[in-house]
Design a protein around this motif. Structure first.
Motif: not given
Length: 257
Positions: A87-96
């Protein structure tokens, strides 16, 4: 590259996507994981490429700069992020990916590593759908996983190329489905009527022909191992040898009874 510390206390780079020298030349960004079976920080082992076959012994991502301590550490950090905290990966990648530097650009997943689980692949598909202004592509040996989860539900901004040299090569229709094979040299791939993607890695998904030829990396000991065969040819030979072995074992078992 600057780093930050997440809620688990793990250090992670502020920017997840990078550019190796080859992809920087064509303006492509990449997301990288370790290749094949690796030892994790806790001493356990994890197979990042479950369907790897002969490619595991001929993999450029297991030699050279990929073995540098700082490079391996960065790749393992990426794996821990997407495997253990998806979930953290998805949020960080989407934000980036919302940053203007990625607008209209291509992202390659993975110049090393693979879609090691259904959850991980589905996470990337959600990221793609949340990033319509960015385009994504990959090579993959996860043939059955892609046919179950991607082929009939692919994001509009995602292209892929199956890659020979894995345990699921037999699931690829070599006449109609886009796939790549690694040849000992350019002359060999031309003779086999494959398209040379040396000019740009994007030809793996954008060339008119679905037959994508990749000249082997000029790494002497890997070239010696490969000889004059392609990855696909070596895998077919291995598969046939295994079938013959299993057939012989079955016949022996039957005779014993």
């Amino acid at each position: 590259m600057s780093e930050s510390t997440n809620a688990t206390g793990r250090t992670t780079p502020k920017r997840l996507l990078t550019q190796n020298s080859d992809l920087r030349r064509i303006g492509v960004f990449n997301w990288t994981l370790p290749a094949f079976v690796i030892e994790m920080p806790d001493g356990s082992h994890f197979n990042v490429c479950p369907q790897a076959g002969v490619c595991a012994q001929l993999c450029y991502a297991r030699v050279g700069t990929y073995r540098f301590k700082n490079v391996r550490a960065a790749h393992i950090r990426n794996l821990l992020l997407c495997r253990d905290t998806p979930e953290e990966f998805e949020k960080r990648m989407t934000d980036e990916l919302r940053h203007k530097r990625y607008a209209g650009k291509w992202i390659r997943m993975h110049d090393s590593g693979e879609f090691f689980s259904d959850e991980y692949l589905l996470t990337w598909m959600r990221i793609m759908r949340s990033s319509p202004g960015v385009r994504f592509y990959c090579y993959t040996k996860e043939i059955s996983r892609f046919k179950r989860l991607v082929v009939n539900d692919a994001p509009d901004n995602f292209l892929w190329c199956y890659s020979l040299g894995g345990k699921e090569d037999h699931l690829i229709d070599l006449g109609t489905e886009r796939h790549a094979d690694v040849f000992p040299d350019v002359e060999a791939l031309i003779a086999a009527e494959y398209t040379d993607q040396t000019e740009s890695d994007l030809l793996s998904v954008l060339s008119e022909s679905p037959l994508v030829g990749i000249p082997a990396n000029r790494i002497p000991h890997l070239l010696k191992k490969q000889g004059q065969e392609t990855f696909g040819g070596l895998q077919r030979a291995r598969d046939e040898k295994l079938r013959a072995k299993n057939s012989g074992a079955g016949q022996g078992f039957a005779l014993a009874h």
